[in-house]
Design a protein around this motif. Structure first.
Motif, mmCIF file in Angstrom:
data_model
loop_
_atom_site.group_PDB
_atom_site.id
_atom_site.type_symbol
_atom_site.label_atom_id
_atom_site.label_comp_id
_atom_site.label_asym_id
_atom_site.label_seq_id
_atom_site.Cartn_x
_atom_site.Cartn_y
_atom_site.Cartn_z
ATOM 1 N N ASP A 9 12.687 23.067 -7.773
ATOM 2 C CA ASP A 9 11.716 23.781 -7.029
ATOM 3 C C ASP A 9 10.288 23.198 -7.026
ATOM 4 O O ASP A 9 9.500 23.713 -7.959
ATOM 5 N N TYR A 10 9.997 22.031 -6.760
ATOM 6 C CA TYR A 10 8.793 21.371 -7.197
ATOM 7 C C TYR A 10 7.373 21.940 -6.246
ATOM 8 O O TYR A 10 6.468 21.486 -6.487
ATOM 9 N N THR A 11 7.798 22.679 -5.080
ATOM 10 C CA THR A 11 6.710 22.884 -4.232
ATOM 11 C C THR A 11 5.663 23.727 -4.974
ATOM 12 O O THR A 11 6.213 24.792 -5.636
ATOM 13 N N PRO A 12 4.499 23.801 -4.768
ATOM 14 C CA PRO A 12 3.494 24.553 -5.385
ATOM 15 C C PRO A 12 3.767 26.168 -4.935
ATOM 16 O O PRO A 12 3.296 26.934 -5.804
ATOM 17 N N MET A 13 4.284 26.364 -3.610
ATOM 18 C CA MET A 13 4.588 27.670 -3.202
ATOM 19 C C MET A 13 5.401 28.527 -4.455
ATOM 20 O O MET A 13 5.229 29.575 -4.636
ATOM 21 N N ASP A 14 6.329 27.728 -4.991
ATOM 22 C CA ASP A 14 7.301 28.473 -5.958
ATOM 23 C C ASP A 14 6.489 28.839 -7.429
ATOM 24 O O ASP A 14 6.632 29.978 -7.700
ATOM 25 N N TYR A 15 5.458 28.103 -7.614
ATOM 26 C CA TYR A 15 4.825 28.531 -8.702
ATOM 27 C C TYR A 15 3.857 29.451 -8.495
ATOM 28 O O TYR A 15 3.425 30.453 -9.230
ATOM 29 N N GLU A 16 3.338 29.706 -7.149
ATOM 30 C CA GLU A 16 2.628 30.636 -6.799
ATOM 31 C C GLU A 16 3.585 32.061 -6.829
ATOM 32 O O GLU A 16 2.950 33.213 -7.270
ATOM 33 N N LEU A 185 4.593 30.410 7.035
ATOM 34 C CA LEU A 185 3.548 29.378 7.373
ATOM 35 C C LEU A 185 4.065 28.157 7.922
ATOM 36 O O LEU A 185 3.679 27.031 7.641
ATOM 37 N N GLY A 186 5.325 28.200 8.662
ATOM 38 C CA GLY A 186 5.797 26.839 9.235
ATOM 39 C C GLY A 186 6.807 26.007 8.364
ATOM 40 O O GLY A 186 7.198 25.196 8.864
ATOM 41 N N ARG A 187 6.680 26.506 7.149
ATOM 42 C CA ARG A 187 7.610 25.918 6.243
ATOM 43 C C ARG A 187 8.613 26.640 5.566
ATOM 44 O O ARG A 187 8.585 27.882 5.739
ATOM 45 N N THR A 188 9.754 25.935 5.082
ATOM 46 C CA THR A 188 10.965 26.734 4.469
ATOM 47 C C THR A 188 10.880 26.416 2.961
ATOM 48 O O THR A 188 10.891 25.107 2.742
ATOM 49 N N ARG A 189 11.036 27.475 2.231
ATOM 50 C CA ARG A 189 11.478 27.017 0.661
ATOM 51 C C ARG A 189 12.695 27.370 0.188
ATOM 52 O O ARG A 189 13.450 28.363 0.884
ATOM 53 N N CYS A 190 13.132 26.628 -0.858
ATOM 54 C CA CYS A 190 14.476 27.057 -1.334
ATOM 55 C C CYS A 190 14.469 27.448 -2.774
ATOM 56 O O CYS A 190 13.430 26.857 -3.645
ATOM 57 N N HIS A 191 14.719 28.765 -3.006
ATOM 58 C CA HIS A 191 14.359 29.504 -4.166
ATOM 59 C C HIS A 191 15.428 30.320 -4.772
ATOM 60 O O HIS A 191 16.460 30.520 -4.133
ATOM 61 N N ASN A 192 15.224 31.044 -6.045
ATOM 62 C CA ASN A 192 16.306 31.855 -6.486
ATOM 63 C C ASN A 192 15.576 33.282 -6.255
ATOM 64 O O ASN A 192 14.538 33.392 -6.553
ATOM 65 N N ASN A 193 16.384 33.992 -5.390
ATOM 66 C CA ASN A 193 15.763 35.209 -5.352
ATOM 67 C C ASN A 193 16.629 36.404 -5.996
ATOM 68 O O ASN A 193 17.493 36.936 -5.338
ATOM 69 N N TYR A 194 16.351 36.270 -7.026
ATOM 70 C CA TYR A 194 17.003 37.603 -8.126
ATOM 71 C C TYR A 194 16.758 38.863 -7.596
ATOM 72 O O TYR A 194 15.625 39.148 -7.373
ATOM 73 N N ASN A 195 17.616 39.748 -7.732
ATOM 74 C CA ASN A 195 17.177 41.230 -7.630
ATOM 75 C C ASN A 195 16.700 41.765 -8.622
ATOM 76 O O ASN A 195 16.090 43.064 -8.402
ATOM 77 N N SER A 196 16.484 41.333 -9.748
ATOM 78 C CA SER A 196 15.716 41.860 -10.949
ATOM 79 C C SER A 196 15.334 40.839 -11.997
ATOM 80 O O SER A 196 16.084 39.719 -11.923
ATOM 81 N N HIS A 197 14.382 41.050 -12.793
ATOM 82 C CA HIS A 197 14.245 40.383 -13.793
ATOM 83 C C HIS A 197 15.238 40.021 -14.794
ATOM 84 O O HIS A 197 15.457 39.227 -15.747
ATOM 85 N N ASP A 198 15.852 41.277 -15.272
ATOM 86 C CA ASP A 198 17.137 41.446 -16.074
ATOM 87 C C ASP A 198 17.966 40.537 -15.635
ATOM 88 O O ASP A 198 18.741 39.561 -16.460
ATOM 89 N N THR A 199 18.600 40.240 -14.327
ATOM 90 C CA THR A 199 19.720 39.427 -13.740
ATOM 91 C C THR A 199 18.930 37.943 -14.107
ATOM 92 O O THR A 199 19.867 37.153 -14.470
ATOM 93 N N HIS A 200 17.606 37.644 -13.874
ATOM 94 C CA HIS A 200 17.249 36.435 -14.146
ATOM 95 C C HIS A 200 17.390 36.074 -15.548
ATOM 96 O O HIS A 200 17.805 34.849 -15.786
#
Length: 346
Positions: A9-16, A185-200
């Protein structure tokens, strides 16, 4: 949104998104116009990825061809063929993530978003499990040479490799479950969508323990036993054929250590968000580099490089894999004859 583990996940959006998980403002609008060419680190990572893709596909493809079709099938070629297959599959999916790095836009759909992350961790687990298997195999050959000579078969080796892959797939499943895409905003990001911090946290710790810490403890114990056994039998020179295996293990350790270090730092909040984000980007690329380094090790460490310089690259790789097999055979035959001589004195 939940915290991402930054795998490709190199995109700046993920770090935001990461900063938003720590109760900081989320504003993605100013990142839409970001271009990779404007960032030095991004361009360096792009070059690194391209090198990994080219050398990884070519190098591992050659190893697969040699170990799978050119050489006689042995227990040793079974180990190294599986290792090369793991690296080749990973390098084959890396172009998709490299495109994502450049464009910050995932256009390959949800399935490939899940699959590319799954393949990365499949490569991590299968590689280290195979290194553990090879280390244990060497250890058994040194400690119980007679038993190993009678029990080491290609069929059993194939079953062990199959079980290692099954275990690797099982530990990589979280990527298929929690990896997701998001449109903004017109772009698609690929990320991890965990349901909780404990899961992560649980998944990250599990990956560290089973994909790094425990395997290396087993490998270290095996090597200490091997060194002690050979030195006690005044066979210290016999350690030389283990140089390829040692190099493979150290390469995996050094390549994956930065990634796991920053993953744990992310969980403990030991560094600022910016340092963690940069560290994970660099750490992931270094981890990826492990996939193209193995064939290079076969070439330069299979035999004395200067003496074999006139030989073809294919011959070097074949000699490298063959040397490991011949070394194990020597350990199986020499001690067994010693045991036989000892038994006649009783």
């Amino acid at each position: 949104m939940d915290k991402a583990d930054f795998t490709f996940d190199y995109t700046p959006m993920d770090y935001e998104n990461y900063r938003n998980d720590n109760q900081m403002p989320l504003d993605l609008s100013h990142h839409v116009e970001d271009v990779c060419s404007e960032e030095i680190m991004c361009m360096l990572l792009l070059v690194v990825n391209v090198v990994i893709i080219v050398l990884g596909l070519v190098g591992n493809g050659v190893v697969i061809w040699i170990a799978g079709f050119k050489m006689k099938k042995t227990v040793n070629t079974t180990w190294y063929l599986s290792l090369a297959l793991s690296d080749f599959i990973f390098c084959a999916t890396l172009p998709l993530n490299t495109f994502y790095l450049v464009t910050s836009d995932w256009i390959f759909g949800q399935f490939m978003c899940k699959f590319t992350s799954f393949v990365m961790f499949l490569n991590m687990f299968s590689s280290i499990f195979l290194l553990v298997i090879i280390s244990v195999d060497r250890c058994i050959a040194v400690i119980f040479p007679v038993w190993a000579q009678n029990q080491r078969t290609i069929k059993k080796a194939s079953v062990i490799v199959f079980l290692a892959w099954v275990f690797s797939v099982s530990l990589s499943v979280p990527s298929l479950i929690f990896r997701d895409i998001q449109h903004h905003l017109g772009r698609t990001r690929c990320h991890n969508n965990y349901n909780s911090h404990d899961t992560h946290n649980s998944i990250s710790i599990c990956r560290f323990i089973f994909g790094f810490l425990m395997p290396f403890l087993i490998i270290i114990v095996c090597y200490l036993i091997i060194i002690f056994k050979l030195r006690r039998n005044q066979m210290a020179k016999s350690l030389k054929p283990f140089k390829i295996m040692t190099a493979l293990i150290w390469t995996f350790f050094l390549c994956w250590l930065p990634y796991h270090t920053f993953v744990l730092a992310e969980l403990t909040h030991g560094f600022s968000n910016e340092i963690i984000a940069s560290g994970l980007k660099i750490g992931t690329s270094i981890a990826s580099a492990n996939s193209f380094l193995n064939p290079i090790l076969y070439v330069f460490m299979g035999s004395d490089f200067r003496q074999k310089f006139k030989n073809s690259i294919l011959s070097k790789i074949e000699n490298a894999i063959g040397e490991e097999g011949h070394a194990t055979s020597r350990y199986l035959s020499q001690p067994s004859s010693m045991d036989a001589r000892s038994s006649t004195h009783i």
